[in-house]
Motif scaffolding. Sequence first.
Motif, PDB file in Angstrom:
ATOM      1  N   ALA A   1       0.807  -1.217   0.000  1.00  0.00           N
ATOM      2  CA  ALA A   1       0.000   0.000   0.000  1.00  0.00           C
ATOM      3  C   ALA A   1       0.839   1.266   0.000  1.00  0.00           C
ATOM      4  O   ALA A   1       0.291   2.379  -0.006  1.00  0.00           O
ATOM      5  CB  ALA A   1      -0.936   0.006   1.214  1.00  0.00           C
TER       6      ALA A   1
ATOM      7  N   ASN B   1       2.857   4.509  -0.922  1.00  0.00           N
ATOM      8  CA  ASN B   1       2.840   5.507  -1.996  1.00  0.00           C
ATOM      9  C   ASN B   1       4.150   6.275  -1.900  1.00  0.00           C
ATOM     10  O   ASN B   1       4.297   7.163  -1.066  1.00  0.00           O
ATOM     11  CB  ASN B   1       1.637   6.443  -1.841  1.00  0.00           C
TER      12      ASN B   1
ATOM     13  N   SER C   1       4.008  10.091  -1.846  1.00  0.00           N
ATOM     14  CA  SER C   1       3.076  10.781  -0.963  1.00  0.00           C
ATOM     15  C   SER C   1       3.800  11.549   0.133  1.00  0.00           C
ATOM     16  O   SER C   1       4.782  11.080   0.708  1.00  0.00           O
ATOM     17  CB  SER C   1       2.121   9.776  -0.319  1.00  0.00           C
TER      18      SER C   1
ATOM     19  N   VAL D   1      -0.646  11.603   4.906  1.00  0.00           N
ATOM     20  CA  VAL D   1      -0.877  10.380   5.674  1.00  0.00           C
ATOM     21  C   VAL D   1      -2.239   9.822   5.289  1.00  0.00           C
ATOM     22  O   VAL D   1      -3.250  10.538   5.329  1.00  0.00           O
ATOM     23  CB  VAL D   1      -0.843  10.650   7.195  1.00  0.00           C
ATOM     24  N   ASP D   2      -2.293   8.556   4.928  1.00  0.00           N
ATOM     25  CA  ASP D   2      -3.552   7.915   4.588  1.00  0.00           C
ATOM     26  C   ASP D   2      -4.451   7.831   5.817  1.00  0.00           C
ATOM     27  O   ASP D   2      -3.986   7.502   6.920  1.00  0.00           O
ATOM     28  CB  ASP D   2      -3.310   6.511   4.028  1.00  0.00           C
ATOM     29  N   ASP D   3      -5.742   8.099   5.616  1.00  0.00           N
ATOM     30  CA  ASP D   3      -6.687   8.118   6.736  1.00  0.00           C
ATOM     31  C   ASP D   3      -6.719   6.783   7.470  1.00  0.00           C
ATOM     32  O   ASP D   3      -6.838   6.739   8.703  1.00  0.00           O
ATOM     33  CB  ASP D   3      -8.092   8.472   6.242  1.00  0.00           C
ATOM     34  N   TRP D   4      -6.625   5.698   6.725  1.00  0.00           N
ATOM     35  CA  TRP D   4      -6.737   4.384   7.369  1.00  0.00           C
ATOM     36  C   TRP D   4      -5.532   4.098   8.278  1.00  0.00           C
ATOM     37  O   TRP D   4      -5.684   3.491   9.335  1.00  0.00           O
ATOM     38  CB  TRP D   4      -6.904   3.273   6.331  1.00  0.00           C
TER      39      TRP D   4
ATOM     40  N   TYR E   1      -9.531  -0.590  10.327  1.00  0.00           N
ATOM     41  CA  TYR E   1      -8.508  -0.725   9.290  1.00  0.00           C
ATOM     42  C   TYR E   1      -7.390  -1.696   9.665  1.00  0.00           C
ATOM     43  O   TYR E   1      -6.291  -1.630   9.105  1.00  0.00           O
ATOM     44  CB  TYR E   1      -7.884   0.647   8.961  1.00  0.00           C
TER      45      TYR E   1
ATOM     46  N   GLN F   1      -5.784  -3.636   6.765  1.00  0.00           N
ATOM     47  CA  GLN F   1      -4.885  -2.845   5.924  1.00  0.00           C
ATOM     48  C   GLN F   1      -3.587  -2.520   6.648  1.00  0.00           C
ATOM     49  O   GLN F   1      -2.503  -2.578   6.067  1.00  0.00           O
ATOM     50  CB  GLN F   1      -5.574  -1.534   5.516  1.00  0.00           C
TER      51      GLN F   1
ATOM     52  N   TYR G   1       4.997   9.433   9.599  1.00  0.00           N
ATOM     53  CA  TYR G   1       4.750   8.461   8.533  1.00  0.00           C
ATOM     54  C   TYR G   1       5.619   8.762   7.320  1.00  0.00           C
ATOM     55  O   TYR G   1       5.976   9.911   7.055  1.00  0.00           O
ATOM     56  CB  TYR G   1       3.272   8.494   8.107  1.00  0.00           C
TER      57      TYR G   1
ATOM     58  N   GLY H   1       3.080   7.682   2.779  1.00  0.00           N
ATOM     59  CA  GLY H   1       1.636   7.663   2.930  1.00  0.00           C
ATOM     60  C   GLY H   1       1.120   6.907   4.122  1.00  0.00           C
ATOM     61  O   GLY H   1       0.108   7.291   4.716  1.00  0.00           O
ATOM     62  N   ASN H   2       1.825   5.828   4.537  1.00  0.00           N
ATOM     63  CA  ASN H   2       1.259   5.005   5.610  1.00  0.00           C
ATOM     64  C   ASN H   2       2.258   4.160   6.394  1.00  0.00           C
ATOM     65  O   ASN H   2       1.854   3.440   7.304  1.00  0.00           O
ATOM     66  CB  ASN H   2       0.172   4.083   5.035  1.00  0.00           C
TER      67      ASN H   2
END
Length: 256
Positions: A169, A171, A174, A177-180, A209, A212, A243, A246-247
């Motif tokens: 997952a 990125n 990016s 920060v991804d919400d999940w 999440y 994920q 982060y 992205g995550n």
Amino acid sequence: MLPSYFFAHGAPSIVLEDNSYTDLLKTFAANHPKPKAIVLFSAHWEENVQAVSASKTYSTIYDFGGFQDELYRMTYPAKGDRSLADRIVSLFESQGIQAVTDDERGLDHGAWAVLKLLYPDADIPVIALSVNRYLTNEQQYQIGKALAELREQDVLIIGSGGTVHNLRALNWRSEGVDDWAAGFDQWLQEHLESWDLDALFQYRTLAPYAAQAVPTSEHFIPLLLAMGAGDGIRQAKLLHRSYQYGNLSLSCWEFA
């Protein structure tokens, strides 16, 4: 008594980076008492039976590919401590936890990348420990708890992994920060700070999440191991969270 710690080790290139997280790692030694030895659970050493390293001097394992050439020239020639390794095996066995020593394995990047930032001189004896993703979360906690008394002898216990670790997952471009990822870590923070073991042991069904954030558990397990080693006052403190990509979470937790 020393606290126990969880450190995210991120990507191997973390050793070459300069950011708020690496700043915390690089200044850790100056702000904390020097331990007599370090016991470290690495997400990158998986065994079905608890393994305890007993090397005299560690080789450096480059268990990654595609990174900067400089990383493959780095070494972390820490010494081991056979007497401490044997004591750890005895502590495990006294709690009904089967354990074996390993005289040959070097330090993988889950261990040396963190240690090189924390204690770059490699002048503290290290005992590396494996993880086993097939145990229950409660069993993981109990493995850490079996070593809690070592903290009274100035032994630093570390879990090295990642709370959000989903390489598929990522990125790479990016800057957000991804919400999940943030949602999972926020849930985790609430239940770590309240030492809610019932919820934490069931994070896969209760945390948002979770599938994920933790597609496979080997990087999450060191958090439970470090927390178990901190069983006592039962105080969890978040020292850092940021982060990458992205995550990929870079977090540090202190357990007292």
